[in-house]
Design a protein around this motif. Structure first.
Motif, PDB file in Angstrom:
ATOM      1  N   MET A   1      -8.258  66.424  52.997  1.00 27.25           N
ATOM      2  CA  MET A   1      -8.349  65.437  54.051  1.00 27.25           C
ATOM      3  C   MET A   1      -9.618  64.603  53.856  1.00 27.25           C
ATOM      4  N   THR A   2      -9.493  63.327  54.075  1.00 24.54           N
ATOM      5  CA  THR A   2     -10.614  62.424  53.865  1.00 24.54           C
ATOM      6  C   THR A   2     -11.543  62.423  55.076  1.00 24.54           C
ATOM      7  N   ASN A   3     -12.828  62.599  54.812  1.00 27.27           N
ATOM      8  CA  ASN A   3     -13.852  62.517  55.843  1.00 27.27           C
ATOM      9  C   ASN A   3     -14.376  61.071  55.825  1.00 27.27           C
ATOM     10  N   TRP A   4     -13.796  60.237  56.687  1.00 21.09           N
ATOM     11  CA  TRP A   4     -14.143  58.814  56.674  1.00 21.09           C
ATOM     12  C   TRP A   4     -15.588  58.575  57.087  1.00 21.09           C
ATOM     13  N   ARG A   5     -16.117  59.450  57.905  1.00 20.55           N
ATOM     14  CA  ARG A   5     -17.515  59.302  58.313  1.00 20.55           C
ATOM     15  C   ARG A   5     -18.426  59.401  57.089  1.00 20.55           C
ATOM     16  N   ALA A   6     -18.158  60.365  56.220  1.00 20.84           N
ATOM     17  CA  ALA A   6     -18.959  60.524  55.008  1.00 20.84           C
ATOM     18  C   ALA A   6     -18.806  59.318  54.093  1.00 20.84           C
ATOM     19  N   ALA A   7     -17.575  58.825  53.943  1.00 20.38           N
ATOM     20  CA  ALA A   7     -17.340  57.669  53.073  1.00 20.38           C
ATOM     21  C   ALA A   7     -18.026  56.418  53.618  1.00 20.38           C
ATOM     22  N   ILE A   8     -17.976  56.214  54.922  1.00 27.53           N
ATOM     23  CA  ILE A   8     -18.584  55.015  55.512  1.00 27.53           C
ATOM     24  C   ILE A   8     -20.103  55.104  55.475  1.00 27.53           C
ATOM     25  N   VAL A   9     -20.658  56.279  55.713  1.00 26.57           N
ATOM     26  CA  VAL A   9     -22.115  56.429  55.618  1.00 26.57           C
ATOM     27  C   VAL A   9     -22.561  56.186  54.176  1.00 26.57           C
ATOM     28  N   GLY A  10     -21.824  56.705  53.204  1.00 24.35           N
ATOM     29  CA  GLY A  10     -22.138  56.443  51.803  1.00 24.35           C
ATOM     30  C   GLY A  10     -22.055  54.963  51.476  1.00 24.35           C
ATOM     31  N   PHE A  11     -21.031  54.285  52.003  1.00 22.04           N
ATOM     32  CA  PHE A  11     -20.886  52.841  51.823  1.00 22.04           C
ATOM     33  C   PHE A  11     -22.078  52.094  52.424  1.00 22.04           C
ATOM     34  N   LEU A  12     -22.505  52.497  53.619  1.00 18.75           N
ATOM     35  CA  LEU A  12     -23.653  51.837  54.254  1.00 18.75           C
ATOM     36  C   LEU A  12     -24.937  52.059  53.452  1.00 18.75           C
ATOM     37  N   VAL A  13     -25.096  53.265  52.896  1.00 22.85           N
ATOM     38  CA  VAL A  13     -26.269  53.535  52.043  1.00 22.85           C
ATOM     39  C   VAL A  13     -26.227  52.635  50.815  1.00 22.85           C
ATOM     40  N   ILE A  14     -25.049  52.490  50.200  1.00 25.33           N
ATOM     41  CA  ILE A  14     -24.912  51.615  49.032  1.00 25.33           C
ATOM     42  C   ILE A  14     -25.242  50.173  49.407  1.00 25.33           C
ATOM     43  N   THR A  15     -24.758  49.737  50.552  1.00 27.21           N
ATOM     44  CA  THR A  15     -24.986  48.353  50.981  1.00 27.21           C
ATOM     45  C   THR A  15     -26.470  48.092  51.242  1.00 27.21           C
ATOM     46  N   VAL A  16     -27.122  48.983  51.969  1.00 31.36           N
ATOM     47  CA  VAL A  16     -28.539  48.789  52.300  1.00 31.36           C
ATOM     48  C   VAL A  16     -29.404  48.870  51.038  1.00 31.36           C
ATOM     49  N   LEU A  17     -29.191  49.902  50.224  1.00 35.92           N
ATOM     50  CA  LEU A  17     -29.991  50.025  49.002  1.00 35.92           C
ATOM     51  C   LEU A  17     -29.673  48.908  48.009  1.00 35.92           C
ATOM     52  N   GLY A  18     -28.437  48.433  48.007  1.00 40.80           N
ATOM     53  CA  GLY A  18     -28.084  47.303  47.147  1.00 40.80           C
ATOM     54  C   GLY A  18     -28.814  46.037  47.565  1.00 40.80           C
ATOM     55  N   ALA A  19     -28.938  45.824  48.875  1.00 41.39           N
ATOM     56  CA  ALA A  19     -29.673  44.653  49.362  1.00 41.39           C
ATOM     57  C   ALA A  19     -31.156  44.775  49.036  1.00 41.39           C
ATOM     58  N   VAL A  20     -31.704  45.981  49.181  1.00 42.23           N
ATOM     59  CA  VAL A  20     -33.110  46.207  48.837  1.00 42.23           C
ATOM     60  C   VAL A  20     -33.300  46.093  47.328  1.00 42.23           C
ATOM     61  N   GLY A  21     -32.301  46.543  46.568  1.00 44.51           N
ATOM     62  CA  GLY A  21     -32.377  46.503  45.110  1.00 44.51           C
ATOM     63  C   GLY A  21     -32.430  45.099  44.543  1.00 44.51           C
ATOM     64  N   VAL A  22     -31.952  44.130  45.292  1.00 46.65           N
ATOM     65  CA  VAL A  22     -32.038  42.736  44.842  1.00 46.65           C
ATOM     66  C   VAL A  22     -33.487  42.265  44.871  1.00 46.65           C
ATOM     67  N   VAL A  23     -34.258  42.762  45.821  1.00 48.25           N
ATOM     68  CA  VAL A  23     -35.630  42.311  46.019  1.00 48.25           C
ATOM     69  C   VAL A  23     -36.647  43.179  45.271  1.00 48.25           C
ATOM     70  N   VAL A  24     -36.443  44.489  45.284  1.00 45.47           N
ATOM     71  CA  VAL A  24     -37.402  45.427  44.711  1.00 45.47           C
ATOM     72  C   VAL A  24     -37.032  45.714  43.252  1.00 45.47           C
ATOM     73  N   PRO A  25     -37.932  45.396  42.317  1.00 44.31           N
ATOM     74  CA  PRO A  25     -37.612  45.686  40.919  1.00 44.31           C
ATOM     75  C   PRO A  25     -37.526  47.193  40.664  1.00 44.31           C
ATOM     76  N   GLY A  26     -36.611  47.569  39.803  1.00 44.82           N
ATOM     77  CA  GLY A  26     -36.456  48.968  39.446  1.00 44.82           C
ATOM     78  C   GLY A  26     -35.453  49.711  40.295  1.00 44.82           C
ATOM     79  N   LEU A  27     -35.111  49.183  41.458  1.00 46.89           N
ATOM     80  CA  LEU A  27     -34.118  49.804  42.324  1.00 46.89           C
ATOM     81  C   LEU A  27     -32.910  48.874  42.347  1.00 46.89           C
ATOM     82  N   GLY A  28     -31.993  49.088  41.428  1.00 44.06           N
ATOM     83  CA  GLY A  28     -30.869  48.170  41.291  1.00 44.06           C
ATOM     84  C   GLY A  28     -29.605  48.668  41.950  1.00 44.06           C
ATOM     85  N   GLN A  29     -28.523  47.977  41.640  1.00 43.37           N
ATOM     86  CA  GLN A  29     -27.229  48.292  42.231  1.00 43.37           C
ATOM     87  C   GLN A  29     -26.703  49.647  41.758  1.00 43.37           C
TER      88      GLN A  29
END
Length: 124
Positions: free
Chosen positions: A1-29
């Motif tokens: 069974m899919t735990n959508w809460r885990a998938a969405i939290v992981g997606f949000l982490v990817i989105t936030v770190l991806g946005a930060v990764g555009v600005v901060v060198p060394g922390l990429g997508q």
């Protein structure tokens, strides 16, 4: 069974770190995909397959949303340039959208690997 809460939290982490990764060198997508996949797998727990599945979902959601935003954004910008600009913007948006989808497949695969590692660390 899919735990959508885990998938969405992981997606949000990817989105936030991806946005930060555009600005901060060394922390990429790719780093964002690894961390988000790990978080999704860790939250989902269970077997390695379950962690990989949740990491894959988190990475795929991030790629799909990024592709849609870029395609729509370039198409809207193209319409400002008139008919020729619309054609160029639409073609550019389609090409960029396809490139982002290809990149998101890479991020989804690495997120799946990180999700499996996260599930192993959670070790229920």
């Amino acid at each position: 069974m899919t735990n959508w809460r885990a998938a969405i939290v992981g997606f949000l982490v990817i989105t936030v770190l991806g946005a930060v990764g555009v600005v901060v060198p060394g922390l990429g997508q790719l780093t964002a995909g690894l961390v988000g996949g790990f978080v999704a797998g860790y939250m989902a727990g269970g077997s390695l397959g379950s962690g990989a599945w949740h990491g894959l979902l988190a990475g795929s959601l991030g790629g799909i949303v990024a592709a849609l935003v870029l395609v729509v954004g370039l198409t809207v910008v193209g319409f400002v340039g008139g008919p020729v600009g619309a054609a160029i913007g639409s073609l550019g948006g389609l090409a960029l959208g396809l490139a982002v989808v290809a990149f998101s497949m890479i991020v989804a695969l690495e997120s799946a690997l990180a999700g499996a590692i996260g599930a192993a660390v959670a070790g229920e």
